[in-house]
Write a protein that holds these residues in place. Sequence first.
Motif: not given
Length: 88
Positions: A20-33, A76-81
């Motif tokens: 679960t922690a690995r999945h959350m870490r992988a999703a972090e950039p998308y949630v941040s965007a 900000g969203f496009l820059r993150e993507m």
Amino acid sequence: MDVKEPREKAGSDGSELGQTARHMRAAEPYVSAVWKLVGGAVVGVLGGYWLDKKLGTQPWLMLVLSLVGICVGFYGFLREMARLGKRK
């Protein structure tokens, strides 16, 4: 003297994180965007609403700052993507 074996690693990447922690870490950039996108719009609307109440200019500042907040959020969203695209 009893010698203990080292704990087996949980992940295949050598980390001790759970699945679960690995999945959350992988999703972090998308949630941040997404938070950057939503946050820009919310700050613009609330800032505009507050300034309109303070200055008696309803609804113009809220409209203008909402548009500015949406633009900043998209930037900000496009820059993150773009950053995520370079990483892969």
